[in-house]
Design a protein around this motif. Structure first.
Motif, PDB file in Angstrom:
ATOM      1  N   GLU A 150      50.081  62.938  20.161  1.00  0.00           N
ATOM      2  CA  GLU A 150      50.901  63.451  21.258  1.00  0.00           C
ATOM      3  C   GLU A 150      51.463  64.832  20.924  1.00  0.00           C
ATOM      4  O   GLU A 150      51.494  65.722  21.772  1.00  0.00           O
ATOM      5  CB  GLU A 150      52.031  62.472  21.577  1.00  0.00           C
ATOM      6  CG  GLU A 150      51.584  61.184  22.230  1.00  0.00           C
ATOM      7  CD  GLU A 150      51.036  60.152  21.251  1.00  0.00           C
ATOM      8  OE1 GLU A 150      50.928  60.468  20.037  1.00  0.00           O
ATOM      9  OE2 GLU A 150      50.720  59.029  21.692  1.00  0.00           O
ATOM     10  N   LYS A 206      59.167  69.198  23.457  1.00  0.00           N
ATOM     11  CA  LYS A 206      58.568  70.032  24.502  1.00  0.00           C
ATOM     12  C   LYS A 206      59.559  71.060  25.023  1.00  0.00           C
ATOM     13  O   LYS A 206      59.218  72.233  25.224  1.00  0.00           O
ATOM     14  CB  LYS A 206      58.074  69.147  25.648  1.00  0.00           C
ATOM     15  CG  LYS A 206      57.373  69.912  26.758  1.00  0.00           C
ATOM     16  CD  LYS A 206      56.821  68.960  27.815  1.00  0.00           C
ATOM     17  CE  LYS A 206      56.089  69.731  28.918  1.00  0.00           C
ATOM     18  NZ  LYS A 206      55.535  68.804  29.941  1.00  0.00           N
ATOM     19  N   THR A 220      48.550  67.332  21.025  1.00  0.00           N
ATOM     20  CA  THR A 220      48.181  67.656  22.412  1.00  0.00           C
ATOM     21  C   THR A 220      49.157  68.651  23.002  1.00  0.00           C
ATOM     22  O   THR A 220      48.761  69.598  23.709  1.00  0.00           O
ATOM     23  CB  THR A 220      48.161  66.366  23.262  1.00  0.00           C
ATOM     24  OG1 THR A 220      47.205  65.457  22.720  1.00  0.00           O
ATOM     25  CG2 THR A 220      47.802  66.675  24.710  1.00  0.00           C
ATOM     26  N   LEU A 221      50.439  68.463  22.718  1.00  0.00           N
ATOM     27  CA  LEU A 221      51.464  69.390  23.198  1.00  0.00           C
ATOM     28  C   LEU A 221      51.237  70.793  22.630  1.00  0.00           C
ATOM     29  O   LEU A 221      51.338  71.798  23.349  1.00  0.00           O
ATOM     30  CB  LEU A 221      52.835  68.861  22.793  1.00  0.00           C
ATOM     31  CG  LEU A 221      54.070  69.482  23.441  1.00  0.00           C
ATOM     32  CD1 LEU A 221      54.040  69.284  24.955  1.00  0.00           C
ATOM     33  CD2 LEU A 221      55.341  68.855  22.853  1.00  0.00           C
ATOM     34  N   CYS A 222      50.904  70.865  21.352  1.00  0.00           N
ATOM     35  CA  CYS A 222      50.618  72.157  20.723  1.00  0.00           C
ATOM     36  C   CYS A 222      49.393  72.807  21.347  1.00  0.00           C
ATOM     37  O   CYS A 222      49.372  74.027  21.586  1.00  0.00           O
ATOM     38  CB  CYS A 222      50.407  71.978  19.224  1.00  0.00           C
ATOM     39  SG  CYS A 222      51.903  71.564  18.302  1.00  0.00           S
ATOM     40  N   GLN A 223      48.376  72.005  21.593  1.00  0.00           N
ATOM     41  CA  GLN A 223      47.155  72.521  22.199  1.00  0.00           C
ATOM     42  C   GLN A 223      47.431  73.098  23.583  1.00  0.00           C
ATOM     43  O   GLN A 223      46.926  74.166  23.947  1.00  0.00           O
ATOM     44  CB  GLN A 223      46.113  71.413  22.285  1.00  0.00           C
ATOM     45  CG  GLN A 223      44.732  71.866  22.728  1.00  0.00           C
ATOM     46  CD  GLN A 223      43.749  70.711  22.748  1.00  0.00           C
ATOM     47  OE1 GLN A 223      44.049  69.638  23.275  1.00  0.00           O
ATOM     48  NE2 GLN A 223      42.576  70.904  22.169  1.00  0.00           N
ATOM     49  N   GLU A 224      48.251  72.414  24.360  1.00  0.00           N
ATOM     50  CA  GLU A 224      48.574  72.863  25.716  1.00  0.00           C
ATOM     51  C   GLU A 224      49.338  74.180  25.716  1.00  0.00           C
ATOM     52  O   GLU A 224      49.221  74.972  26.656  1.00  0.00           O
ATOM     53  CB  GLU A 224      49.400  71.792  26.427  1.00  0.00           C
ATOM     54  CG  GLU A 224      48.623  70.519  26.751  1.00  0.00           C
ATOM     55  CD  GLU A 224      49.518  69.402  27.257  1.00  0.00           C
ATOM     56  OE1 GLU A 224      50.765  69.576  27.216  1.00  0.00           O
ATOM     57  OE2 GLU A 224      48.980  68.366  27.684  1.00  0.00           O
ATOM     58  N   HIS A 225      50.112  74.428  24.660  1.00  0.00           N
ATOM     59  CA  HIS A 225      50.946  75.639  24.600  1.00  0.00           C
ATOM     60  C   HIS A 225      50.410  76.683  23.630  1.00  0.00           C
ATOM     61  O   HIS A 225      51.094  77.662  23.343  1.00  0.00           O
ATOM     62  CB  HIS A 225      52.381  75.258  24.228  1.00  0.00           C
ATOM     63  CG  HIS A 225      53.108  74.514  25.297  1.00  0.00           C
ATOM     64  ND1 HIS A 225      52.947  73.153  25.509  1.00  0.00           N
ATOM     65  CD2 HIS A 225      53.988  74.937  26.246  1.00  0.00           C
ATOM     66  CE1 HIS A 225      53.718  72.778  26.523  1.00  0.00           C
ATOM     67  NE2 HIS A 225      54.343  73.826  26.983  1.00  0.00           N
ATOM     68  N   ASP A 226      49.196  76.461  23.110  1.00  0.00           N
ATOM     69  CA  ASP A 226      48.559  77.424  22.209  1.00  0.00           C
ATOM     70  C   ASP A 226      49.435  77.704  20.986  1.00  0.00           C
ATOM     71  O   ASP A 226      49.673  78.848  20.603  1.00  0.00           O
ATOM     72  CB  ASP A 226      48.256  78.729  22.956  1.00  0.00           C
ATOM     73  CG  ASP A 226      47.246  79.601  22.205  1.00  0.00           C
ATOM     74  OD1 ASP A 226      46.465  79.042  21.400  1.00  0.00           O
ATOM     75  OD2 ASP A 226      47.245  80.824  22.412  1.00  0.00           O
ATOM     76  N   HIS A 230      44.326  66.771  17.141  1.00  0.00           N
ATOM     77  CA  HIS A 230      44.549  68.200  17.437  1.00  0.00           C
ATOM     78  C   HIS A 230      45.421  68.880  16.374  1.00  0.00           C
ATOM     79  O   HIS A 230      46.372  69.593  16.682  1.00  0.00           O
ATOM     80  CB  HIS A 230      45.176  68.376  18.823  1.00  0.00           C
ATOM     81  CG  HIS A 230      44.482  67.612  19.912  1.00  0.00           C
ATOM     82  ND1 HIS A 230      43.177  67.896  20.284  1.00  0.00           N
ATOM     83  CD2 HIS A 230      44.891  66.586  20.697  1.00  0.00           C
ATOM     84  CE1 HIS A 230      42.819  67.067  21.264  1.00  0.00           C
ATOM     85  NE2 HIS A 230      43.834  66.261  21.517  1.00  0.00           N
TER      86      HIS A 230
END
Length: 383
Positions: free
Chosen positions: A163, A136, A166-172, A194
């Motif tokens: 996990e 992250k 999800t991190l990639c999704q949150e940061h596009d 994701h």
């Protein structure tokens, strides 16, 4: 004639299952048409390709049209990484991967560095898992891709795909995973995890060599890729080249068989792995490489202190066929980059064995191999 050694190198490749061969055979001589041809022979071949595409897609909860056939996972990795870099470089030139990735990911990343891209190679924890907080903290505004493998080809460690996704999704950010070792062995779900791009191959799950695929997400978001092979516009323009129905049908059959019996086979292999480890634990000064439980069911990677690795493999060759690391780098004289990333010394990295248990491994095989390894190690340590 001498008896063949017991085969425990299933992370390198696997024998083609007879049921896979039977599914492939008619497409060499009877249904031999080019899937692109506009006549009965072509339509027959095209129908088989479409059915196979759907089978492979279903195994990872994707849509059939999101499967792009390639020559294997190496090409799929190259298409994913280079294809994203070329298509999205205007958004940024930063890529994140892990030090323990297969060379089919690391080498394309190094190539992109020569073109001006910036690549972060994440260290891993001593158990081989990626540190999510470090991942992250490595994300930048210009990060366009994170590539972390689903299952390591040497130590079998299963990374936390959901996990990371999800991190990639949150940061596009686009998320690619090399799942060559994972498909058919552990559950994969590109929606729940994701994942935007996933590399697959057939020959690790009792299918033919020379055929693989890349999952490319079409919705939420639609992933754009720059083609790396041009000429004909096959596979939605992403990978030109005449499709090979026998291999594609064999790939699908191999995936179908592996996913159908995944739970039962996993339990069987974990039992055999425990049996093998109990043999090895008779020896002092051995080191398990990778997380004990969060790993492929059929994987065991162990380092032995006080022995010469090359001598160990030579002594075991008549009894068991296995390796000390990736088959793709078997001719290299350097210690395994994966084991070095775990903090192993050169001596331990050289004196390591990768056991790849598979569909045709039996309890008797494990008893023979376990006894042989213990006996050989004890002999070498006394020399």
């Amino acid at each position: 004639m001498a008896e063949s050694p017991i085969y425990l190198d299933c992370h390198s490749t696997t024998p083609v299952d007879r049921r896979v061969v039977d599914a492939m055979l008619p497409f060499f001589t009877e249904y031999f048409g080019n899937p692109s041809s506009l006549h009965a022979y072509g339509w027959q071949a095209d129908a088989a390709v479409k059915k196979s595409r759907a089978t492979i897609a279903n195994a990872i909860n994707a849509q059939a049209e999101e499967i792009v056939f390639t020559s294997g996972a190496t090409e799929a990795n190259n298409l994913a990484i280079k294809g994203v870099a070329e298509a999205y470089f205007s958004h940024g030139k930063h890529i994140i991967t892990a030090k323990t990735e297969h060379s089919a990911v690391l080498d394309p990343c190094r190539y992109l560095e020569s073109l001006g891209f910036d690549v972060t190679y994440l260290p891993v924890n001593p158990d081989g898992l990626v540190d999510l907080s470090l991942l992250k903290n490595s994300i930048r505004p210009e990060t366009i891709l994170i590539s972390v493998m689903a299952a390591n080809n040497e130590i079998g460690v299963l990374q936390p795909l959901k996990e990371i996704g999800t991190l990639c999704q949150e940061h596009d950010i686009l998320f690619h995973t090399d799942a060559a070792q994972a498909i058919g062995k552990v559950p994969l779900d590109v929606q729940a995890q994701h994942i935007h791009l996933m590399s697959l191959t057939a020959h690790k799950v009792y299918g033919p060599k020379g055929i693989g695929a890349l999952y490319v997400r079409r919705r939420q978001p639609r992933v754009n890729l720059a083609a790396q092979l041009h000429g004909g516009g096959h596979e939605r323009g992403m990978r030109s080249g005449t499709l090979y129905p026998p291999q594609i049908v064999g790939f699908a059959k191999a995936i179908e068989l592996s996913t159908a019996d995944m739970v039962g086979e996993s339990e069987r292999l974990i039992g055999l792995r425990s049996q093998l480890l109990s043999h090895l634990n008779q020896l002092p000064d051995i080191y398990l490489n990778g997380h004990l439980h969060q790993r492929l069911p059929g994987n065991l990677n162990v380092s032995f202190s006080g022995v010469d690795g090359q001598r160990l493999l030579l002594e075991l060759q008549p009894i068991v066929a296995l390796s000390s690391g990736s088959a793709c780098s078997s001719m290299s004289t350097a210690p395994s980059h994966v084991l070095k990333a775990l903090g192993r010394s050169d001596q331990l990295a050289y004196a390591s064995l990768r056991f790849g248990l598979g569909r045709f491994t039996t309890e008797q095989h494990i008893e023979q191999v376990g006894s042989a390894v213990v006996k050989t190690i004890n002999t070498l340590r006394t020399l």
